[in-house]
Design a protein around this motif. Sequence first.
Motif, PDB file in Angstrom:
ATOM      1  N   HIS A  11       0.876  -1.172   0.000  1.00 44.64           N
ATOM      2  CA  HIS A  11       0.000   0.000   0.000  1.00 44.64           C
ATOM      3  C   HIS A  11       0.916   1.225   0.000  1.00 44.64           C
ATOM      4  N   THR A  12       1.185   1.725  -1.182  1.00 50.07           N
ATOM      5  CA  THR A  12       2.122   2.840  -1.301  1.00 50.07           C
ATOM      6  C   THR A  12       1.444   4.160  -0.963  1.00 50.07           C
ATOM      7  N   ARG A  15       1.054   7.425  -5.806  1.00 46.10           N
ATOM      8  CA  ARG A  15       0.465   6.676  -6.918  1.00 46.10           C
ATOM      9  C   ARG A  15       1.536   5.875  -7.654  1.00 46.10           C
ATOM     10  N   ARG A  16       2.735   6.457  -7.802  1.00 43.53           N
ATOM     11  CA  ARG A  16       3.857   5.769  -8.453  1.00 43.53           C
ATOM     12  C   ARG A  16       5.014   5.732  -7.462  1.00 43.53           C
ATOM     13  N   ALA A  48       1.147  -3.054 -11.564  1.00 42.08           N
ATOM     14  CA  ALA A  48       2.348  -3.092 -10.733  1.00 42.08           C
ATOM     15  C   ALA A  48       3.317  -4.084 -11.355  1.00 42.08           C
ATOM     16  N   GLU A 121       5.205   0.285  -8.304  1.00 47.55           N
ATOM     17  CA  GLU A 121       3.781   0.610  -8.261  1.00 47.55           C
ATOM     18  C   GLU A 121       3.500   1.741  -9.246  1.00 47.55           C
ATOM     19  N   GLY A 124      -0.989   3.302  -7.363  1.00 47.10           N
ATOM     20  CA  GLY A 124      -1.077   2.855  -5.981  1.00 47.10           C
ATOM     21  C   GLY A 124      -2.053   3.617  -5.117  1.00 47.10           C
ATOM     22  N   GLN A 125      -1.696   3.684  -3.853  1.00 47.75           N
ATOM     23  CA  GLN A 125      -2.473   4.281  -2.777  1.00 47.75           C
ATOM     24  C   GLN A 125      -3.687   3.428  -2.419  1.00 47.75           C
ATOM     25  N   ASP A 127      -4.525  -1.109  -1.404  1.00 52.16           N
ATOM     26  CA  ASP A 127      -3.933  -2.418  -1.150  1.00 52.16           C
ATOM     27  C   ASP A 127      -3.779  -3.225  -2.435  1.00 52.16           C
ATOM     28  N   LYS A 128      -2.596  -3.799  -2.599  1.00 52.96           N
ATOM     29  CA  LYS A 128      -2.316  -4.763  -3.662  1.00 52.96           C
ATOM     30  C   LYS A 128      -1.455  -5.858  -3.042  1.00 52.96           C
TER      31      LYS A 128
END
Length: 137
Positions: A11-12, A15-16, A48, A121, A124-125, A127-128
């Motif tokens: 979970h970044t 976004r990148r 991702a 990522e 992001g922002q 969960d992955k």
Amino acid sequence: MKSFTEYMTMHTRNRRELVHLTPTLKTILERSDITEGFMLVSAMHITAGVFVNDNEPGLHRDIWKWLQDLAPAGPDYEHHRTGEDNGDAHLKSLLIHHEVTVPITKGKLDLGPWQEVFYAEFDGQRDKRVIVKVLGF
């Protein structure tokens, strides 16, 4: 042959973002109790990727610039007609690819002198997941 599987939730904040995975992967390898074999590290999402390269900030900036040049962020993607805004993230994932396989020798990740593993990522922002699967003896 034994197998060991662990899932990581990414979970970044941005976004990148690049996340250095090597230290975490070493800990997972220790838990696996496998000393000879392979470790598969795979991003379980289509925006991702996972790659191996040098842990050097200038190179990381070069990678981001290269990806942006090849798949620029912007509104001109047919994918955006679906209501999404991440067409570039899908293409960047294709360029980086979603997984790597790392050899395990004598209980250690058998990486080259400057090689490290990274999660990339592109959208992001949230969960992955990343799957880490260790196979061997």
